[in-house]
Design a protein around this motif. Structure first.
Motif, PDB file in Angstrom:
ATOM      1  N   THR A   1     -29.140  30.223  21.684  1.00 40.10           N
ATOM      2  CA  THR A   1     -27.574  29.854  21.587  1.00 40.10           C
ATOM      3  C   THR A   1     -27.002  28.275  20.643  1.00 40.10           C
ATOM      4  OG1 THR A   1     -26.521  28.184  23.364  1.00 40.10           O
ATOM      5  CG2 THR A   1     -26.382  31.107  23.404  1.00 40.10           C
ATOM      6  N   GLN A   2     -28.551  27.648  20.696  1.00 44.60           N
ATOM      7  CA  GLN A   2     -28.409  26.476  19.765  1.00 44.60           C
ATOM      8  C   GLN A   2     -27.092  25.511  20.954  1.00 44.60           C
ATOM      9  OE1 GLN A   2     -31.069  25.907  18.551  1.00 44.60           O
ATOM     10  NE2 GLN A   2     -30.986  27.498  18.466  1.00 44.60           N
ATOM     11  N   LEU A   3     -26.217  25.855  21.785  1.00 44.68           N
ATOM     12  CA  LEU A   3     -25.385  24.976  22.420  1.00 44.68           C
ATOM     13  C   LEU A   3     -25.733  24.272  23.681  1.00 44.68           C
ATOM     14  CD1 LEU A   3     -23.059  27.760  23.977  1.00 44.68           C
ATOM     15  CD2 LEU A   3     -22.505  25.929  21.653  1.00 44.68           C
ATOM     16  N   PRO A   4     -25.831  23.092  23.751  1.00 44.90           N
ATOM     17  CA  PRO A   4     -26.178  22.241  23.974  1.00 44.90           C
ATOM     18  C   PRO A   4     -26.523  23.070  25.929  1.00 44.90           C
ATOM     19  CG  PRO A   4     -24.564  20.493  23.359  1.00 44.90           C
ATOM     20  CD  PRO A   4     -24.509  22.490  22.805  1.00 44.90           C
ATOM     21  N   ASN A   5     -27.314  22.022  25.965  1.00 40.29           N
ATOM     22  CA  ASN A   5     -27.949  23.102  27.697  1.00 40.29           C
ATOM     23  C   ASN A   5     -27.178  22.660  28.839  1.00 40.29           C
ATOM     24  OD1 ASN A   5     -29.808  20.355  27.935  1.00 40.29           O
ATOM     25  ND2 ASN A   5     -31.502  22.069  27.372  1.00 40.29           N
ATOM     26  N   ARG A   6     -28.174  22.823  30.529  1.00 41.72           N
ATOM     27  CA  ARG A   6     -27.340  21.538  31.316  1.00 41.72           C
ATOM     28  C   ARG A   6     -27.495  19.777  31.084  1.00 41.72           C
ATOM     29  NH1 ARG A   6     -27.557  23.983  36.923  1.00 41.72           N
ATOM     30  NH2 ARG A   6     -27.506  26.289  36.730  1.00 41.72           N
ATOM     31  N   ALA A   7     -29.143  19.798  30.732  1.00 41.06           N
ATOM     32  CA  ALA A   7     -28.841  18.327  30.412  1.00 41.06           C
ATOM     33  C   ALA A   7     -27.972  17.739  29.189  1.00 41.06           C
ATOM     34  CB  ALA A   7     -30.282  17.902  29.721  1.00 41.06           C
ATOM     35  N   GLY A   8     -27.862  18.675  28.195  1.00 43.94           N
ATOM     36  CA  GLY A   8     -26.926  17.863  27.625  1.00 43.94           C
ATOM     37  C   GLY A   8     -25.352  17.965  27.789  1.00 43.94           C
TER      38      GLY A   8
ATOM     39  N   ARG B   1     -10.740  23.372  20.614  1.00 38.46           N
ATOM     40  CA  ARG B   1     -10.712  22.486  19.762  1.00 38.46           C
ATOM     41  C   ARG B   1     -11.791  21.487  19.623  1.00 38.46           C
ATOM     42  NH1 ARG B   1      -6.762  19.928  24.168  1.00 38.46           N
ATOM     43  NH2 ARG B   1      -8.760  19.483  25.123  1.00 38.46           N
ATOM     44  N   ASP B   2     -11.622  20.620  18.197  1.00 39.51           N
ATOM     45  CA  ASP B   2     -12.423  19.924  17.891  1.00 39.51           C
ATOM     46  C   ASP B   2     -13.331  18.869  18.931  1.00 39.51           C
ATOM     47  OD1 ASP B   2     -12.095  21.333  15.236  1.00 39.51           O
ATOM     48  OD2 ASP B   2     -10.780  19.506  14.103  1.00 39.51           O
ATOM     49  N   HIS B   3     -12.283  18.058  19.868  1.00 42.37           N
ATOM     50  CA  HIS B   3     -13.825  17.129  20.459  1.00 42.37           C
ATOM     51  C   HIS B   3     -13.758  17.928  21.571  1.00 42.37           C
ATOM     52  CE1 HIS B   3      -8.201  17.435  21.297  1.00 42.37           C
ATOM     53  NE2 HIS B   3      -9.084  17.068  22.283  1.00 42.37           N
ATOM     54  N   ASP B   4     -13.417  19.335  21.991  1.00 41.65           N
ATOM     55  CA  ASP B   4     -13.928  19.754  23.031  1.00 41.65           C
ATOM     56  C   ASP B   4     -15.478  20.400  22.705  1.00 41.65           C
ATOM     57  OD1 ASP B   4     -11.814  20.272  24.619  1.00 41.65           O
ATOM     58  OD2 ASP B   4     -11.034  21.976  23.608  1.00 41.65           O
ATOM     59  N   HIS B   5     -16.298  20.281  24.027  1.00 42.92           N
ATOM     60  CA  HIS B   5     -17.577  20.753  24.464  1.00 42.92           C
ATOM     61  C   HIS B   5     -17.859  21.768  25.106  1.00 42.92           C
ATOM     62  CE1 HIS B   5     -21.855  19.283  25.708  1.00 42.92           C
ATOM     63  NE2 HIS B   5     -21.565  18.680  24.997  1.00 42.92           N
ATOM     64  N   LEU B   6     -18.763  22.667  24.252  1.00 39.77           N
ATOM     65  CA  LEU B   6     -19.458  23.811  25.171  1.00 39.77           C
ATOM     66  C   LEU B   6     -20.965  23.964  25.066  1.00 39.77           C
ATOM     67  CD1 LEU B   6     -18.559  26.720  26.355  1.00 39.77           C
ATOM     68  CD2 LEU B   6     -19.488  27.551  24.356  1.00 39.77           C
ATOM     69  N   SER B   7     -21.456  24.294  26.758  1.00 36.36           N
ATOM     70  CA  SER B   7     -22.577  24.227  26.510  1.00 36.36           C
ATOM     71  C   SER B   7     -22.775  25.837  27.186  1.00 36.36           C
ATOM     72  CB  SER B   7     -23.242  23.251  27.730  1.00 36.36           C
ATOM     73  OG  SER B   7     -22.894  21.652  27.330  1.00 36.36           O
ATOM     74  N   ARG B   8     -24.617  25.767  27.538  1.00 31.82           N
ATOM     75  CA  ARG B   8     -24.749  27.343  28.070  1.00 31.82           C
ATOM     76  C   ARG B   8     -25.031  26.818  28.832  1.00 31.82           C
ATOM     77  NH1 ARG B   8     -29.540  31.792  26.742  1.00 31.82           N
ATOM     78  NH2 ARG B   8     -28.995  32.271  28.841  1.00 31.82           N
ATOM     79  N   PHE B   9     -25.119  26.651  30.121  1.00 35.60           N
ATOM     80  CA  PHE B   9     -25.567  26.384  31.692  1.00 35.60           C
ATOM     81  C   PHE B   9     -26.787  27.529  32.112  1.00 35.60           C
ATOM     82  CE2 PHE B   9     -24.476  24.535  35.305  1.00 35.60           C
ATOM     83  CZ  PHE B   9     -24.447  23.141  35.224  1.00 35.60           C
ATOM     84  N   GLY B  10     -26.537  28.683  31.119  1.00 35.36           N
ATOM     85  CA  GLY B  10     -28.287  29.714  32.157  1.00 35.36           C
ATOM     86  C   GLY B  10     -27.516  31.048  31.960  1.00 35.36           C
ATOM     87  N   GLY B  11     -28.633  31.574  31.690  1.00 30.95           N
ATOM     88  CA  GLY B  11     -27.914  33.450  31.968  1.00 30.95           C
ATOM     89  C   GLY B  11     -26.975  33.504  31.071  1.00 30.95           C
ATOM     90  N   ASP B  12     -25.596  33.886  31.892  1.00 31.90           N
ATOM     91  CA  ASP B  12     -24.381  34.421  31.478  1.00 31.90           C
ATOM     92  C   ASP B  12     -23.076  33.859  31.466  1.00 31.90           C
ATOM     93  OD1 ASP B  12     -24.749  34.287  34.050  1.00 31.90           O
ATOM     94  OD2 ASP B  12     -23.915  36.862  34.016  1.00 31.90           O
TER      95      ASP B  12
END
Length: 758
Positions: A333-340, A397-408
């Motif tokens: 997804t190119q989103l930050p992962n768990r470490a990010g 919102r612009d200053h919010d942060h979304l990550s993919r934690f893994g799986g779904d």
């Protein structure tokens, strides 16, 4: 030695370029502004990019370009001269509108909004006191080194020394000029500045250039993060046009500051010395010819080495970027992962220390993604995750942060919220973003999500506790049917512990043979004769007694225990019916409930074959009741499984019809023999008009499709007469018999007129 020759060549090239450009006098003057509110411009002394001389009047390359643009856009500007650190603070708080001459970095890009076009590129370079013999990073070990506070080059230099394990003593200053002065006074043995500044100012101080050159950076204009981007877009448009035109004011400014000012700094005696050197060279012309040959050869080698150095630096930067991408970002997804995520949450929590602000953590789980993977394949599941990530990201919102934690699973960090209501609004927006169908090839898929919300500092103050509590709330939302959000409450932790305890006890119950089957008759509505029984699971808990399935089947579904438990029910039911047949019961059918998870991966075919083979039961006596939810996970595997079971001779029924998702096209295509009207529609007939109409419609539809109908939950004579009068073939409910243990069934059948051997 290498870098000195490289600088000479670069200066010669720049001289030839600038000689073709207009003078500064040709640049337009700044006209009056129409707007009453001036644009506040932050400046600091960093010649030639910005120079502040008398009365704090700024000048320099960045100011020339800005003045040119201001004149054409009718801007009124107001310069704010402050130390560098103070300017960054003012930009953070929005008390200045633009900051001039700021170097771009990923870290700063999180805080500020940068212009797309850069003003110019610049290298970092180290200068040292005359006679110190500093030529490389190793020579700086243990020495005091002057650095400008918050400078990108200073930070890169410090990190470079740390990477090589070289300890040094930083001496911090407010400007690059103070760096050179610190070296000259002896407060520092060396110092780091940008190369443009050093080229123009080093000669006037008792310092020499070292061989330490590192990391080029690019100089931009920057605005506050939440500023209107239109002003920077105007800057980008003009700056791109200026850089594309060799005759523009941009190149005139470069010539003025990089050529003219450099010439002003050359003392007169140097010029006389140069003329004397020319005379001496004339006397030794033959020697000079030989030297020129050597110089050409060595210059070529130096050019080659300089290019190799630049390539090595670029390769190192690319490698570092790739490593960062792998270490901190999800490849799908190119989103930050768990470490990010962990790094971003730690930074967000640190920023809130000592402030009366809240943070919300949203744990997002995509409901039933496994159904898509099993039905359409993992490639389709990957495409679905990418589409879901795009929709979730666009809803934040612009200053919010979304990550993919893994799986779904995804996690959103909502920083700087004033109340839980803000988190609620965002959660509703996230759920709404998934409401429309998602196209995966030619297939349309509908997905929902379950969201758990934990608040800082109300629910927890540590990263681990926030994550745990939001995860707990998410599971509660999923248990309530999904497609919803829930805030964390302390009672949820207790329920999570109870769920884990139930799971453990269920596994032990299966091992200890604590599961029981009861059987409820199904009667022919015309004469109330028993034609079959439905196997119903019970748990004989030593502590709680007989436990109904509603208390433990959902936990079995969540943990996957339903698969071995379902296989056990099938084997026991088939064996029981075969035992009754040996007693003389010949025309009884056995109905067994099947979970959608048992159908996944075609495993149900082998489970049924094994149960029939072990028991010796003929397949036409077995009836599998499949919940209506199978329509949601319809795939080639599911279709193949149902067709194979029908070809085997097993009867198929749709259970709880009308409570979930039904498709007439599937009902026509799939090999079902009958459907069961859910008890929720039977319990209020004939008094409730709506339920009466629904039951009547289902009976008419089933008749049109050639399906038999069983009405569940028949409790009263009125219900019985209504259903019988509308053509319902079979009924099941307490009016006829409660669920009974296996030992009671033969006597019950005998009372209903079936001839059996007791």
């Amino acid at each position: 030695m290498c870098h000195g020759h490289f600088s000479v060549l670069a200066s010669c090239s720049l001289w030839l370029l600038l000689s073709l450009t207009p003078t500064l006098a040709d640049m337009p003057e700044v006209g009056p502004a129409e707007n009453d509110q001036p644009i506040r411009i932050g400046v600091f002394d960093n010649p030639p990019i910005v120079a502040i001389q008398n009365k704090n009047v700024p000048e320099g390359i960045a100011i020339d370009v800005l003045s040119h643009i201001a004149a054409r856009e009718n801007w009124r500007v107001e310069y704010v001269a402050r130390p560098w650190d103070e300017l960054l603070t003012l930009l953070d708080s929005g008390k200045i509108d633009l900051l001039v001459g700021i170097a771009y970095s990923e870290e700063r890009a999180q805080r500020y909004r940068f212009s797309r076009e850069n003003l110019l590129g610049n290298w970092g370079i180290a200068y040292a006191r005359v006679g110190t013999g500093v030529h490389s990073l190793l020579d700086l070990k243990g020495l005091p080194v002057a650095l400008m506070r918050s400078s990108i080059h200073s930070k890169v230099f410090a990190q470079l020394m740390k990477d090589f394990g070289i300890a040094f003593t930083p001496v911090y200053t407010d400007t690059y000029l103070q760096v050179l002065e610190a070296i000259e006074r002896g407060d520092a043995q060396a110092g780091v500045v940008n190369r443009t500044f050093g080229a123009l100012n080093a000669r006037s101080h008792d310092v020499v250039e070292t061989g330490i050159v590192f990391n080029p950076i690019y100089i931009h204009y920057a605005a506050p993060k939440n500023a209107d981007p239109s002003r920077l877009q105007v800057l980008d448009r003009h700056l791109a046009a200026l850089k594309a035109d060799p005759e523009s004011a941009y190149y005139a400014s470069l010539r003025h500051w990089l050529e003219t000012r450099q010439a002003e700094r050359i003392p007169v005696w140097v010029l006389w010395a140069t003329m004397a050197a020319v005379g001496l060279l004339t006397l030794v012309i033959l020697i000079a010819a030989w030297l020129r040959h050597q110089v050409r050869r060595q210059t070529g080698e130096l050019h080659q080495r300089a290019e190799q150095l630049q390539n090595e630096i670029e390769q190192r930067q690319q490698t570092q970027e790739q490593l960062n991408q792998i270490a901190y970002f999800d490849g799908l997804t190119q989103l930050p992962n768990r470490a990010g995520f962990a790094k971003s949450l730690a930074d967000a929590l640190q920023a809130l220390q000592g402030r009366d602000r809240q943070l919300a953590l949203l744990f997002i789980d995509v409901d039933r993604l496994k159904n898509v993977n099993d039905g359409l394949g993992h490639a389709a599941g990957d495409v679905l995750l990418q589409r879901v990530a795009e929709r979730l990201q666009s809803s934040l919102r612009d200053h919010d942060h979304l990550s993919r934690f893994g799986g779904d699973e995804f996690v959103a960090i909502l920083s700087e919220i004033e109340s839980p209501h803000e988190a609620e609004v965002v959660a509703e927006r996230l759920l709404h973003s998934l409401s429309a169908a998602i196209d995966i090839g030619v297939t349309q898929v509908y997905v929902t999500a379950s969201i758990g919300i934990a608040l800082y500092p109300d629910d927890a103050e540590s990263m681990e506790a926030l994550l745990k509590h939001s995860d707990t709330a998410m599971y509660q939302a999923k248990e309530q049917g999904g497609n919803r959000f829930l805030f964390y409450h302390t009672t949820q932790t207790q329920r999570a512990v109870e769920r884990l305890t139930v799971d453990t006890h269920l596994r032990q119950a299966l091992e200890r043979n604590e599961m029981r089957l009861h059987y409820q008759p199904v009667v022919n509505m015309s004469d109330r004769r028993i034609v079959g029984v439905e196997a119903l699971l019970r748990w004989q808990d030593p502590e709680r007694g007989l436990v109904m399935p509603a208390s433990f089947i959902p936990a079995c579904e969540d943990t996957g225990l339903i698969i071995p438990l379902g296989a056990w029910v099938l084997e026991q039911s088939c064996a029981q019916l075969r035992a009754w047949q040996k007693q003389g019961i010949s025309d009884l059918r056995m109905a067994v409930n099947v979970s959608t998870r048992q159908i996944e991966g075609r495993r149900l075919i082998a489970t049924v074959e094994r149960a029939l083979e072990k028991s010796g039961l003929a397949p036409e006596f077995l009836e599998l009741e499949i919940t209506e939810g199978v329509m949601l996970v319809m795939s080639e595997d599911v279709r193949f499984t149902l067709m194979a079971l029908r070809d085997m001779g097993v009867r198929l029924a749709i259970d709880d019809f009308g409570t979930g998702y039904s498709s007439l096209s599937y009902l026509k295509q799939l090999p079902f023999h009958l459907l069961k009207i859910d008890r929720s529609f039977v319990m209020n007939i004939p008094d409730n008009r709506s339920d009466t109409q629904i039951a009547t419609t289902i009976l008419l539809m089933a008749k049109g499709l050639g399906l038999e109908v069983v009405a569940e939950g028949v409790e009263t004579e009125q219900q019985y007469r209504f259903l019988k009068g509308r053509g319902c073939e079979y009924g099941q409910g307490n009016l006829f018999s409660h669920p009974q243990p296996a030992d009671n069934i033969p006597a019950l059948l005998n009372r209903h007129g079936m001839d059996i051997v007791l």
